[in-house]
Design a protein around this motif. Structure first.
Motif, PDB file in Angstrom:
ATOM      1  N   LEU A 170       0.851  -1.186   0.000  1.00 41.92           N
ATOM      2  CA  LEU A 170       0.000   0.000   0.000  1.00 41.92           C
ATOM      3  C   LEU A 170       0.886   1.235   0.000  1.00 41.92           C
ATOM      4  CD1 LEU A 170      -2.890   1.310   0.439  1.00 41.92           C
ATOM      5  CD2 LEU A 170      -2.319   1.296   2.882  1.00 41.92           C
ATOM      6  N   ALA A 171       0.451   2.254  -0.732  1.00 43.54           N
ATOM      7  CA  ALA A 171       1.124   3.550  -0.697  1.00 43.54           C
ATOM      8  C   ALA A 171       0.173   4.578  -0.096  1.00 43.54           C
ATOM      9  CB  ALA A 171       1.553   3.987  -2.093  1.00 43.54           C
ATOM     10  N   LEU A 172       0.665   5.337   0.876  1.00 44.66           N
ATOM     11  CA  LEU A 172      -0.088   6.432   1.464  1.00 44.66           C
ATOM     12  C   LEU A 172       0.548   7.738   1.001  1.00 44.66           C
ATOM     13  CD1 LEU A 172      -0.538   5.152   5.142  1.00 44.66           C
ATOM     14  CD2 LEU A 172      -2.215   5.087   3.293  1.00 44.66           C
ATOM     15  N   LEU A 173      -0.194   8.536   0.231  1.00 41.51           N
ATOM     16  CA  LEU A 173       0.277   9.847  -0.211  1.00 41.51           C
ATOM     17  C   LEU A 173      -0.141  10.851   0.850  1.00 41.51           C
ATOM     18  CD1 LEU A 173      -0.360   9.972  -4.071  1.00 41.51           C
ATOM     19  CD2 LEU A 173       1.781   9.629  -2.836  1.00 41.51           C
ATOM     20  N   ASN A 174       0.802  11.258   1.671  1.00 42.39           N
ATOM     21  CA  ASN A 174       0.512  12.041   2.867  1.00 42.39           C
ATOM     22  C   ASN A 174       0.666  13.547   2.630  1.00 42.39           C
ATOM     23  OD1 ASN A 174      -0.169  12.344   5.576  1.00 42.39           O
ATOM     24  ND2 ASN A 174       1.938  12.135   6.284  1.00 42.39           N
ATOM     25  N   LYS A 175       0.098  14.320   3.534  1.00 39.59           N
ATOM     26  CA  LYS A 175       0.159  15.788   3.560  1.00 39.59           C
ATOM     27  C   LYS A 175      -0.586  16.429   2.394  1.00 39.59           C
ATOM     28  CE  LYS A 175       4.580  15.752   6.059  1.00 39.59           C
ATOM     29  NZ  LYS A 175       5.920  16.368   6.206  1.00 39.59           N
ATOM     30  N   LYS A 224       0.886   9.155  -8.883  1.00 33.96           N
ATOM     31  CA  LYS A 224       0.121   7.905  -8.907  1.00 33.96           C
ATOM     32  C   LYS A 224       0.403   7.119 -10.188  1.00 33.96           C
ATOM     33  CE  LYS A 224      -4.144   8.278  -7.221  1.00 33.96           C
ATOM     34  NZ  LYS A 224      -5.494   8.870  -6.967  1.00 33.96           N
ATOM     35  N   LYS A 225       0.604   7.825 -11.281  1.00 40.19           N
ATOM     36  CA  LYS A 225       0.957   7.167 -12.537  1.00 40.19           C
ATOM     37  C   LYS A 225       2.299   6.453 -12.413  1.00 40.19           C
ATOM     38  CE  LYS A 225       1.959   8.194 -17.415  1.00 40.19           C
ATOM     39  NZ  LYS A 225       2.048   9.285 -18.437  1.00 40.19           N
ATOM     40  N   TYR A 226       3.269   7.118 -11.790  1.00 43.12           N
ATOM     41  CA  TYR A 226       4.584   6.516 -11.612  1.00 43.12           C
ATOM     42  C   TYR A 226       4.515   5.307 -10.671  1.00 43.12           C
ATOM     43  CZ  TYR A 226       6.726  10.626 -13.822  1.00 43.12           C
ATOM     44  OH  TYR A 226       7.108  11.613 -14.697  1.00 43.12           O
ATOM     45  N   ILE A 227       3.708   5.423  -9.606  1.00 40.50           N
ATOM     46  CA  ILE A 227       3.549   4.296  -8.683  1.00 40.50           C
ATOM     47  C   ILE A 227       2.966   3.091  -9.419  1.00 40.50           C
ATOM     48  CG2 ILE A 227       2.240   3.447  -6.690  1.00 40.50           C
ATOM     49  CD1 ILE A 227       2.523   6.240  -5.457  1.00 40.50           C
ATOM     50  N   ARG A 263       3.172   2.453 -12.535  1.00 42.88           N
ATOM     51  CA  ARG A 263       4.169   1.923 -13.469  1.00 42.88           C
ATOM     52  C   ARG A 263       5.088   0.919 -12.770  1.00 42.88           C
ATOM     53  NH1 ARG A 263       7.880   6.188 -16.580  1.00 42.88           N
ATOM     54  NH2 ARG A 263       5.767   6.864 -17.232  1.00 42.88           N
ATOM     55  N   ILE A 264       5.411   1.176 -11.509  1.00 42.76           N
ATOM     56  CA  ILE A 264       6.293   0.292 -10.747  1.00 42.76           C
ATOM     57  C   ILE A 264       5.537  -0.898 -10.171  1.00 42.76           C
ATOM     58  CG2 ILE A 264       7.852   0.138  -8.770  1.00 42.76           C
ATOM     59  CD1 ILE A 264       8.909   1.814 -11.112  1.00 42.76           C
ATOM     60  N   ASN A 265       4.313  -0.643  -9.681  1.00 42.52           N
ATOM     61  CA  ASN A 265       3.531  -1.692  -9.015  1.00 42.52           C
ATOM     62  C   ASN A 265       2.061  -1.482  -9.344  1.00 42.52           C
ATOM     63  OD1 ASN A 265       2.281  -3.501  -7.295  1.00 42.52           O
ATOM     64  ND2 ASN A 265       3.565  -3.011  -5.524  1.00 42.52           N
ATOM     65  N   ALA A 266       1.616  -2.105 -10.415  1.00 38.84           N
ATOM     66  CA  ALA A 266       0.258  -1.880 -10.922  1.00 38.84           C
ATOM     67  C   ALA A 266      -0.819  -2.379  -9.979  1.00 38.84           C
ATOM     68  CB  ALA A 266       0.103  -2.547 -12.295  1.00 38.84           C
ATOM     69  N   GLU A 267      -0.480  -3.300  -9.076  1.00 36.32           N
ATOM     70  CA  GLU A 267      -1.476  -3.899  -8.186  1.00 36.32           C
ATOM     71  C   GLU A 267      -1.623  -3.155  -6.863  1.00 36.32           C
ATOM     72  OE1 GLU A 267      -3.295  -6.387  -9.342  1.00 36.32           O
ATOM     73  OE2 GLU A 267      -2.121  -6.243 -11.198  1.00 36.32           O
ATOM     74  N   MET A 268      -0.736  -2.210  -6.596  1.00 36.35           N
ATOM     75  CA  MET A 268      -0.728  -1.579  -5.274  1.00 36.35           C
ATOM     76  C   MET A 268      -1.727  -0.434  -5.183  1.00 36.35           C
ATOM     77  SD  MET A 268       2.451  -0.118  -3.014  1.00 36.35           S
ATOM     78  CE  MET A 268       2.944   1.144  -4.190  1.00 36.35           C
ATOM     79  N   PRO A 269      -2.655  -0.484  -4.199  1.00 35.10           N
ATOM     80  CA  PRO A 269      -3.578   0.633  -4.010  1.00 35.10           C
ATOM     81  C   PRO A 269      -2.849   1.856  -3.465  1.00 35.10           C
ATOM     82  CG  PRO A 269      -3.882  -0.990  -2.285  1.00 35.10           C
ATOM     83  CD  PRO A 269      -2.915  -1.588  -3.257  1.00 35.10           C
ATOM     84  N   VAL A 270      -3.378   3.020  -3.773  1.00 30.58           N
ATOM     85  CA  VAL A 270      -2.825   4.295  -3.305  1.00 30.58           C
ATOM     86  C   VAL A 270      -3.939   5.056  -2.594  1.00 30.58           C
ATOM     87  CG1 VAL A 270      -1.746   6.465  -3.971  1.00 30.58           C
ATOM     88  CG2 VAL A 270      -1.197   4.371  -5.239  1.00 30.58           C
ATOM     89  N   ILE A 271      -3.667   5.499  -1.377  1.00 32.40           N
ATOM     90  CA  ILE A 271      -4.643   6.273  -0.608  1.00 32.40           C
ATOM     91  C   ILE A 271      -4.071   7.662  -0.365  1.00 32.40           C
ATOM     92  CG2 ILE A 271      -5.944   6.469   1.542  1.00 32.40           C
ATOM     93  CD1 ILE A 271      -5.866   3.443   1.798  1.00 32.40           C
ATOM     94  N   GLU A 272      -4.810   8.673  -0.761  1.00 34.34           N
ATOM     95  CA  GLU A 272      -4.436  10.057  -0.491  1.00 34.34           C
ATOM     96  C   GLU A 272      -4.897  10.393   0.921  1.00 34.34           C
ATOM     97  OE1 GLU A 272      -5.905  12.640  -3.570  1.00 34.34           O
ATOM     98  OE2 GLU A 272      -5.627  11.087  -5.089  1.00 34.34           O
TER      99      GLU A 272
END
Length: 220
Positions: A162-167, A182-185, A187-196
């Motif tokens: 999981l990636a947390l985009l903080n602040k 988020k596009k770059y993330i 590209r590296i890991n297409a399956e990983m969710p991103v939460i702002e």
């Protein structure tokens, strides 16, 4: 460091990580390894997270830094037990090892714990290289760090769940393209969710807490 010696260290760490993973499974403790660069807001994120999930979820925190007990002292104020590991005693290592986690975990009552959170040393490189016996890895990236960190440090984002985009409360004051990050993330890991997320306004916390609780339930 000679390559053979470095590989021997990694092999020894991996063996201890396997030991840790078996122990945490036996005790039914879900373990998260939270990683980021310095200043991303990991400790504040944990303070606010603990305020949302305690006392329903029994937590323990291991905090890694090269020096000082500042972050552990902040966590202790939430009521959660916390243990500080300073790596200056080991030459100022920029990551926590499986051995240091095993030693710190022995000071907790794992029988009464649901969740163990490891706040790793602030660094986007070394922590991703060392298995500590965790169930999942979470990477925290603040919007003040620039969009291209996933491309510069791909292993960190490839190894995380999981990636947390903080602040994100700072976005109105920054020249920052969150969509590009988020596009770059992806590209590296297409399956990983991103939460702002914002630890100041608590925006995104409902989604983060839901993700966390679901992962704990899945292990149970």
């Amino acid at each position: 460091m000679p390559e053979a010696h470095a590989q021997k260290m990694l092999d020894a760490n991996d063996e201890m990580a396997r030991h840790n993973r078996l122990l945490f499974k036996e005790k039914n403790v879900f373990v998260i390894n939270i990683m980021s660069s310095p200043g991303s807001g990991k400790t504040t994120l944990l303070e606010k997270t603990l305020g949302r999930i305690q006392p329903d979820i029994n937590c323990g925190i291991i905090v890694g830094d090269i020096c000082t007990k500042n972050d552990a002292e902040r966590i202790l104020k939430t009521g959660a037990p916390a243990i500080q590991i300073n790596t200056d005693a080991f030459g100022g290592e920029c990551h926590l090892s499986a051995g240091s986690i095993e030693k710190a975990a022995s000071d907790f009552n794992l029988e009464e714990m649901d969740l163990l959170i490891v706040e790793n040393v602030g660094n986007l490189v070394c922590p991703a290289e060392f298995d500590i016996g965790e169930d999942v890895r979470v990477v925290v990236l603040s919007v003040t760090e620039g969009e291209d960190k996933p491309l510069k440090y791909p292993l960190m984002f490839r190894e995380s769940s999981l990636a947390l985009l903080n602040k994100i409360d700072l976005l109105p004051y920054l020249d920052y393209d969150i969509g590009l990050t988020k596009k770059y993330i992806t590209r590296i890991n297409a399956e990983m969710p991103v939460i702002e997320i914002s630890s100041k306004t608590l925006e995104g916390f409902d989604q983060w807490i839901e993700w966390l609780k679901n992962r704990i339930i899945q292990k149970k």
